[in-house]
Design a protein around this motif. Structure first.
Motif, PDB file in Angstrom:
ATOM      1  N   LEU A  34       0.829  -1.209   0.000  1.00 25.91           N
ATOM      2  CA  LEU A  34       0.000   0.000   0.000  1.00 25.91           C
ATOM      3  C   LEU A  34       0.861   1.256   0.000  1.00 25.91           C
ATOM      4  CD1 LEU A  34      -2.899  -0.860   2.448  1.00 25.91           C
ATOM      5  CD2 LEU A  34      -3.047  -0.479   0.003  1.00 25.91           C
ATOM      6  N   SER A  35       1.985   1.205   0.701  1.00 28.06           N
ATOM      7  CA  SER A  35       2.837   2.387   0.738  1.00 28.06           C
ATOM      8  C   SER A  35       3.632   2.558  -0.551  1.00 28.06           C
ATOM      9  CB  SER A  35       3.793   2.310   1.924  1.00 28.06           C
ATOM     10  OG  SER A  35       4.702   1.242   1.746  1.00 28.06           O
ATOM     11  N   THR A  37       2.343   2.002  -3.655  1.00 28.53           N
ATOM     12  CA  THR A  37       1.481   2.340  -4.788  1.00 28.53           C
ATOM     13  C   THR A  37       1.448   3.841  -5.008  1.00 28.53           C
ATOM     14  OG1 THR A  37      -0.464   2.411  -3.376  1.00 28.53           O
ATOM     15  CG2 THR A  37      -0.005   0.340  -4.489  1.00 28.53           C
ATOM     16  N   MET A  38       1.347   4.232  -6.255  1.00 27.73           N
ATOM     17  CA  MET A  38       1.263   5.643  -6.621  1.00 27.73           C
ATOM     18  C   MET A  38      -0.180   5.945  -6.980  1.00 27.73           C
ATOM     19  SD  MET A  38       4.347   6.857  -6.424  1.00 27.73           S
ATOM     20  CE  MET A  38       4.344   8.301  -7.420  1.00 27.73           C
ATOM     21  N   ASN A  39      -0.780   6.864  -6.277  1.00 27.71           N
ATOM     22  CA  ASN A  39      -2.155   7.254  -6.570  1.00 27.71           C
ATOM     23  C   ASN A  39      -2.140   8.383  -7.590  1.00 27.71           C
ATOM     24  OD1 ASN A  39      -3.231   5.422  -4.754  1.00 27.71           O
ATOM     25  ND2 ASN A  39      -3.011   6.842  -3.046  1.00 27.71           N
ATOM     26  N   ARG A  40      -2.604   8.071  -8.779  1.00 26.46           N
ATOM     27  CA  ARG A  40      -2.667   9.082  -9.827  1.00 26.46           C
ATOM     28  C   ARG A  40      -4.130   9.291 -10.160  1.00 26.46           C
ATOM     29  NH1 ARG A  40       1.691   5.809 -11.904  1.00 26.46           N
ATOM     30  NH2 ARG A  40       3.638   6.897 -11.554  1.00 26.46           N
ATOM     31  N   GLY A  41      -4.718  10.272  -9.516  1.00 27.08           N
ATOM     32  CA  GLY A  41      -6.116  10.566  -9.751  1.00 27.08           C
ATOM     33  C   GLY A  41      -6.301  12.018 -10.125  1.00 27.08           C
TER      34      GLY A  41
END
Length: 106
Positions: A34-35, A37-41
């Motif tokens: 979880l740490s 992962t890259m959140n690209r939103g």
């Protein structure tokens, strides 16, 4: 004379510690992935709460100790003037809550 020969016990696998270790590894890898992962939103503009305000009311705290001393909001009072002091504290805001505490030491 014969020396008694010791028969070695068969090796056993303990199940409970193995389950604990597997669960720990599962949680560890879940948190570590979880740490990573890259959140690209898309950025989202959320409305701000302009009308909501949190009301902060102070309680009127009346504390009675084991030896009979009384305190109103950490100030010592007597039984004779307790009613007047509580009424004065509630005069500014009648919706305040009066909390009665019993303080004792073991």
């Amino acid at each position: 004379m014969r020396v008694p020969r010791r028969v070695p016990e068969k090796a056993r696998i303990e199940i409970i510690p193995m389950i604990d270790v597997i669960f720990f590894l599962l949680v560890f890898f879940m948190i570590s992935t979880l740490s990573m992962t890259m959140n690209r939103g898309l950025p989202v503009n959320l409305p701000t709460a302009a009308t909501s305000q949190k009301e902060m009311r102070e309680n009127v705290n009346l504390t009675v100790t084991q030896d009979g001393k009384m305190f109103l909001n950490k100030q010592p009072i007597t039984l004779q003037n307790m009613g007047q002091r509580v009424k004065a504290a509630l005069a500014s805001d009648p919706q305040r809550t009066v909390v009665i505490n019993r303080h004792y030491r073991e």
